[in-house]
Design a protein around this motif. Structure first.
Motif, short mmCIF file in Angstrom:
data_model
loop_
_atom_site.label_atom_id
_atom_site.label_comp_id
_atom_site.label_asym_id
_atom_site.label_seq_id
_atom_site.Cartn_x
_atom_site.Cartn_y
_atom_site.Cartn_z
N TRP A 154 -32.26 12.12 30.39
CA TRP A 154 -33.47 12.72 30.92
C TRP A 154 -33.14 14.13 31.41
CZ3 TRP A 154 -30.59 9.62 34.19
CH2 TRP A 154 -30.44 10.01 35.52
N THR A 155 -34.16 14.85 31.82
CA THR A 155 -33.99 16.19 32.36
C THR A 155 -34.70 16.29 33.71
OG1 THR A 155 -35.96 17.09 31.27
CG2 THR A 155 -33.87 17.26 30.08
N MET A 156 -34.24 17.24 34.53
CA MET A 156 -34.92 17.62 35.77
C MET A 156 -34.88 19.14 35.86
SD MET A 156 -33.67 14.75 38.57
CE MET A 156 -31.91 14.95 38.30
N TYR A 157 -35.93 19.73 36.41
CA TYR A 157 -35.93 21.18 36.54
C TYR A 157 -36.69 21.60 37.79
CZ TYR A 157 -40.80 21.96 34.99
OH TYR A 157 -42.17 21.98 34.90
N THR A 158 -36.42 22.83 38.23
CA THR A 158 -37.24 23.50 39.23
C THR A 158 -37.53 24.91 38.74
OG1 THR A 158 -35.29 24.30 40.47
CG2 THR A 158 -36.33 22.23 41.22
N LEU A 159 -38.62 25.46 39.22
CA LEU A 159 -38.98 26.86 38.98
C LEU A 159 -39.27 27.46 40.35
CD1 LEU A 159 -39.61 29.08 36.87
CD2 LEU A 159 -41.98 28.28 36.89
N SER A 160 -38.58 28.54 40.70
CA SER A 160 -38.68 29.05 42.06
C SER A 160 -38.68 30.58 42.07
CB SER A 160 -37.50 28.54 42.90
OG SER A 160 -37.59 28.99 44.24
N ASP A 161 -39.47 31.13 42.97
CA ASP A 161 -39.50 32.58 43.17
C ASP A 161 -38.27 32.97 43.98
OD1 ASP A 161 -40.05 35.21 43.68
OD2 ASP A 161 -42.02 34.86 44.61
N SER A 162 -37.36 33.70 43.37
CA SER A 162 -36.13 34.11 44.06
C SER A 162 -36.39 35.22 45.08
CB SER A 162 -35.09 34.58 43.05
OG SER A 162 -35.48 35.81 42.45
N ARG A 163 -37.56 35.86 44.98
CA ARG A 163 -37.90 37.00 45.85
C ARG A 163 -36.82 38.07 45.78
NH1 ARG A 163 -39.03 33.57 51.21
NH2 ARG A 163 -37.02 32.76 50.53
N LEU B 61 -16.31 18.74 50.26
CA LEU B 61 -17.64 18.24 49.90
C LEU B 61 -18.60 19.41 49.73
CD1 LEU B 61 -19.47 15.75 49.50
CD2 LEU B 61 -19.95 15.83 51.96
N SER B 62 -19.35 19.40 48.63
CA SER B 62 -20.26 20.50 48.33
C SER B 62 -21.46 20.49 49.27
CB SER B 62 -20.74 20.39 46.88
OG SER B 62 -21.39 19.15 46.65
N SER B 63 -22.13 21.65 49.37
CA SER B 63 -23.32 21.82 50.21
C SER B 63 -24.46 22.31 49.32
CB SER B 63 -23.06 22.84 51.32
OG SER B 63 -21.96 22.45 52.12
N TYR B 64 -25.67 21.81 49.57
CA TYR B 64 -26.77 22.13 48.67
C TYR B 64 -28.05 22.59 49.37
CZ TYR B 64 -28.21 17.38 49.98
OH TYR B 64 -28.56 16.24 50.68
N TYR B 65 -28.10 22.66 50.70
CA TYR B 65 -29.35 22.99 51.39
C TYR B 65 -29.79 24.42 51.04
CZ TYR B 65 -26.25 25.37 54.74
OH TYR B 65 -25.31 26.19 55.32
N GLY B 66 -31.09 24.59 51.01
CA GLY B 66 -31.66 25.89 50.64
C GLY B 66 -33.15 25.78 50.46
N ASP B 67 -33.77 26.78 49.81
CA ASP B 67 -35.22 26.76 49.71
C ASP B 67 -35.72 26.86 48.29
OD1 ASP B 67 -34.41 29.67 51.06
OD2 ASP B 67 -35.73 29.86 49.33
N LEU B 68 -36.97 26.47 48.12
CA LEU B 68 -37.70 26.51 46.86
C LEU B 68 -39.05 27.13 47.15
CD1 LEU B 68 -38.34 25.45 43.87
CD2 LEU B 68 -39.15 23.37 44.99
N ILE B 69 -39.43 28.15 46.38
CA ILE B 69 -40.73 28.80 46.52
C ILE B 69 -41.52 28.54 45.25
CG2 ILE B 69 -41.98 30.93 47.04
CD1 ILE B 69 -40.02 30.09 49.22
N TYR B 70 -42.58 27.76 45.37
CA TYR B 70 -43.32 27.35 44.17
C TYR B 70 -44.78 27.10 44.56
CZ TYR B 70 -44.35 24.73 39.86
OH TYR B 70 -44.87 24.30 38.65
N GLY B 71 -45.71 27.63 43.77
CA GLY B 71 -47.12 27.38 44.02
C GLY B 71 -47.59 27.92 45.35
N ASP B 72 -47.03 29.02 45.81
CA ASP B 72 -47.35 29.62 47.11
C ASP B 72 -46.94 28.75 48.29
OD1 ASP B 72 -48.30 31.98 46.13
OD2 ASP B 72 -50.41 31.41 46.17
N ILE B 73 -46.03 27.82 48.04
CA ILE B 73 -45.52 26.95 49.10
C ILE B 73 -44.02 27.19 49.24
CG2 ILE B 73 -45.44 24.61 50.03
CD1 ILE B 73 -48.26 25.57 49.31
N GLY B 74 -43.56 27.31 50.48
CA GLY B 74 -42.13 27.44 50.75
C GLY B 74 -41.57 26.10 51.21
N PHE B 75 -40.58 25.61 50.48
CA PHE B 75 -39.95 24.33 50.80
C PHE B 75 -38.53 24.57 51.29
CE2 PHE B 75 -43.06 23.45 47.46
CZ PHE B 75 -43.75 22.35 47.96
N ALA B 76 -38.19 23.99 52.44
CA ALA B 76 -36.82 23.98 52.92
C ALA B 76 -36.20 22.63 52.55
CB ALA B 76 -36.76 24.19 54.43
#
Length: 805
Positions: free
Chosen positions: A280-289, A530-545
């Protein structure tokens, strides 16, 4: 009669097509109504849920192992139990573990037509004879109570036909072979002939070298007995044992198989049921600003390949009715996935994509595999709708009602908050070490998640977080990635702090869940690696932390707490100050610094949401029975209280809605820090399939309550949790007790389901819905949702400017 049936189905709120699906899965329409108000040569292009009619198998088909490179993964036509115990070697499928009941199921062939005949055969060989030989052979009629191909793969019973110690077995029948075969290869040939509602089975054993017959037996069985999956089984007469409890005396012989053939109209051949090579696949699309514009990140997960297999995957998009390549990506040899990152993506247009993998064979031939989906346009100018899902215990696998309802709702974004798997997923136990075997063990459990939900992720961006069970722990207090000490005291990893699994395996967990996320805020590994992955996603005029709310969390053992025991004798209303000493962590300093910066940064979006694993309050009083009061649940992110309050103080400025899961109990609440209802709201989604059940029943233990909501539902209002945290509980989806023998009805009884959130940037509101498990969203019944939902709040309510009462 046709009209009457149609009308009855409409009265139930489901279509005739859906009703037939559920009946076929062993869930009757009457059950739906009653529960509605209750709290290779076979390679094919994989596409959406098929609408074509499966075909009967008129010609003989054979496994492709004779031309498959050596590797762990047997191929997209098969499901191996467990995957890590099998490998293709020198043209055969080898079981490398002498444990009992190791099996390989055909995914593309099921016996479904009792009025038609069939033949299946296999060449088998005992590579490691044992006095405790459990035999090798073929299992017919392997099926769950649903009798559909995915859940059937985990059935450990059926009609077994094979060879044990020079004896042909056919169900309960036994017949000695004419000679001792030892380690010689033999062909097992099974022919089924319909006999007026029954099936006459004829079984032959032939010496592979000269095809001389060593034994032959016939048996008349009911047709029902042999319908379902067909599987190869090593040590079919021995009980399956978990890896961590295996003992020498439990083991049997070790078999290998080849030339597995199936033919005849009794089989239904469904090539679209193949799972892989591209899983399967997974994707995100995000405004990098930034100058990179919108960035597409996509990961394609594959079955574990061998060194001689093709190591690259290609990504293509369809423009002007033709496919264009966006390049190739190498497969990560440990995580078995390929990740693509494309900058300056045109977010204004939806576009079809496909990932292509060319499977190389030992004879020089190639078989292409293609997996298709859609990169959606950035949803602006309208509300963004997000599905929120959590906790998929495999007793309800493959969760078809939830999957189908999410697909019907076609959300703009799909969020999995954790526990995509549990330690018991698929059976055969978990593996702690070595790292390579532990990784394979994890991957085959994780593959059940993608197998179930891939069509819900095919056309939508997906955020996917790992949680405690994803790293094979009952509870997780990550201590900043520290290794768990004295693991002999806590083999289930439910009491002690730190991580029990090897770091390379843990990094594969992070990678498989999050490699398609936008690049993290600070990806510096912890001191343990151990890797770290926290960050943000900007999509559909919504900011996700995107947060990891357990990776840096302090362990209760550090303050002398024995989880599940300490504090049980205390009064429910007593808040013990000993449990909140200074310097305990919840999010940790790194994530708090990120969250503070994110809360103040409004570039590119108009509403905010925090996505994390679990709720920052102890909203549970009873577990795992409705009459067992458990005061302290240190697994809750209501502990440590001071660290919790500090995180909420930071989050309040963002006016973000907190969206999470984990508790197996759907809740909608509002945090309080300095006073009740002064902070963010939190929507904790119902579990996809609730395992360990929890209840919130404060009224039954006389917890003080104030300001019950206007709807007047029990167990709602302003409370203090066991740690003294202020919280306003607006709605709670308390379960019944799961008793049904049908997995889907049981999941419904246990309060399972999923959430939906609509973000309206124009109205500055969030609308939250909590759907039950066994419903049809298309009928729009009010009883489809748990009591208290749907709910709409304004952005300002996330900082205590309350409108809802």
């Amino acid at each position: 009669m046709k009209s009457s049936k149609t009308n009855n189905n409409k009265a139930l709120g489901i279509s005739r097509r859906d009703a037939l699906k559920f009946v076929g899965a062993g869930v009757g329409v009457g059950v739906l109504a009653a529960s509605a108000g209750c709290a290779s040569s076979m390679s094919t292009t994989q596409s959406d849920s098929p609408v074509n009619i499966p075909v009967k198998l008129a010609t003989n088909t054979q496994d492709p192992w004779h031309k498959t490179h050596d590797r762990v993964w047997l191929g997209g036509e098969f499901w191996a139990n467990p995957m890590e115990d099998w490998q293709v070697k020198e043209g055969h499928a080898h079981c490398i573990n002498p444990g009992g009941n190791r099996s390989v199921h055909s995914l593309t062939h099921q016996l479904k037509h009792p009025q038609a005949g069939f033949t299946t055969s296999v060449r088998l060989q005992n590579l490691q004879p044992s006095a405790n030989d459990g035999g090798g052979g073929i299992r017919l009629g392997a099926k769950s109570e649903l009798n559909e191909h995915k859940s059937n793969c985990f059935a450990r019973q059926g009609l077994d036909i094979g060879i044990i110690k020079n004896t042909l077995i056919l169900g309960a029948e036994r017949m000695p072979l004419t000679q001792d075969i030892g380690q010689q290869a033999v062909d097992l040939v099974i022919t089924g002939t319909p006999q007026v509602g029954a099936m006459l089975l004829n079984v032959k054993v032939l010496l592979a070298d000269d095809q001389s017959i060593l034994g032959e037996q016939s048996l008349l069985v009911s047709a029902e007995e042999i319908l379902g999956n067909v599987a190869l089984v090593s040590n079919l007469a021995l009980a399956a044992t978990d890896y961590q409890t295996d003992a020498q005396e439990h083991n049997g012989s070790r078999y290998r198989f080849s030339r597995w053939q199936m033919s005849g109209d009794g089989f239904e051949y469904s090539p679209e049921q193949q799972f892989g090579p591209i899983l399967w696949t997974m994707y995100t699309l995000s405004d990098s600003r930034s100058d990179h514009g919108f960035v597409l990140k996509l990961s394609a997960l594959l079955g574990p390949m061998g060194q001689s297999d093709n190591q690259t995957v290609e990504l293509q998009v369809k423009r002007n009715n033709s496919w264009h390549s966006l390049g190739e990506s190498h497969i990560d040899p440990h995580a078995s996935l390929a990740t693509f990152s494309v900058q300056n993506w045109d977010e204004t247009q939806s576009v079809e994509f496909r990932v292509i993998y060319q499977q190389l064979h030992t004879d020089g031939s190639q078989t292409p595999d293609s997996y298709t989906g859609t990169i959606q346009a950035n949803p602006v100018g309208r509300p963004l709708r997000m599905a929120s899902l959590t906790c998929q215990n495999d007793y309800a696998f493959p969760y078809a009602p939830v999957v189908e309802n999410v697909v019907k709702l076609a959300p703009d974004l799909v969020f999995f908050s954790g526990d995509q798997l549990y330690e018991h997923h698929g059976g055969f136990g978990y593996v702690r070490a070595p790292a390579d075997r532990a990784t394979l063990n994890y991957l085959r459990m994780y593959y059940q998640f993608g197998w179930a939900f891939r069509d819900a992720m095919r056309h939508q961006p997906t955020v996917c977080l790992p949680d405690d069970h994803d790293v094979l722990q009952g509870n997780l207090w990550g201590e900043g990635g520290a290794p768990m000490q004295h693991i002999e005291r806590d083999p289930s990893a439910s009491i002690l702090g730190g991580y029990i699994q090897p770091v390379p395996m843990l990094n594969v967990v992070h990678k498989t869940n999050t490699s398609h996320h936008p690049d993290g805020f600070d990806t510096t590994p912890t001191p343990s690696g151990l890797s770290s992955y926290y960050g943000d996603l900007i999509y559909g005029d919504i900011g996700f932390a995107i947060l990891a709310d357990r990776q840096w969390k302090s362990a209760p053992g550090g303050i002398g707490v024995v989880v599940g025991e300490t504090g049980q004798g205390e009064e429910p209303t007593y808040v013990n100050p000993d449990f909140d000493p200074p310097n305990l962590a919840l999010l940790g300093q790194r994530q708090e610094a990120y969250l503070k910066k994110w809360a103040q940064d409004w570039r590119g979006h108009q509403l905010k949401a925090v996505l994390s694993q679990t709720v920052f309050a102890g909203i549970a009083t009873h577990q795992p029975r409705p009459d067992r009061y458990l005061k302290y649940d240190f697994d809750s992110s209501g502990w440590p209280a001071t660290a919790r309050n500090n995180a909420i103080d930071i989050m309040r400025e963002s006016t973000a809605l907190h969206i999470c899961g984990d508790t197996h109990l759907g809740t909608l609440s509002q945090y309080g820090v300095h006073q009740q209802r002064d902070s963010n709201w939190a929507f904790c989604s119902p579990a996809i399939a609730a395992g360990w059940p929890r209840w919130w029943k404060p009224d039954s233990i006389a917890l003080k309550v104030q300001n019950r909501p206007a709807h007047g539902l029990d167990n709602t209002g302003e409370y203090l949790d066991a740690f003294g945290n202020k919280m306003y509980v607006y709605a709670v989806a308390n379960p019944l007790v799961g008793k049904s023998g049908n997995r889907y009805v049981q999941a419904h009884e246990k309060g399972s389901g999923f959430g939906m959130i609509s973000f309206d940037t124009q109205a500055q509101t969030y609308t939250m819905e909590a759907y039950k498990f066994l419903i049809d969203v298309n009928d729009h019944k009010t009883t489809n949702q748990f009591d208290g939902w749907p709910v709409t709040i304004h952005k300002d309510e996330n900082r205590g400017m309350n409108r809802l009462s």
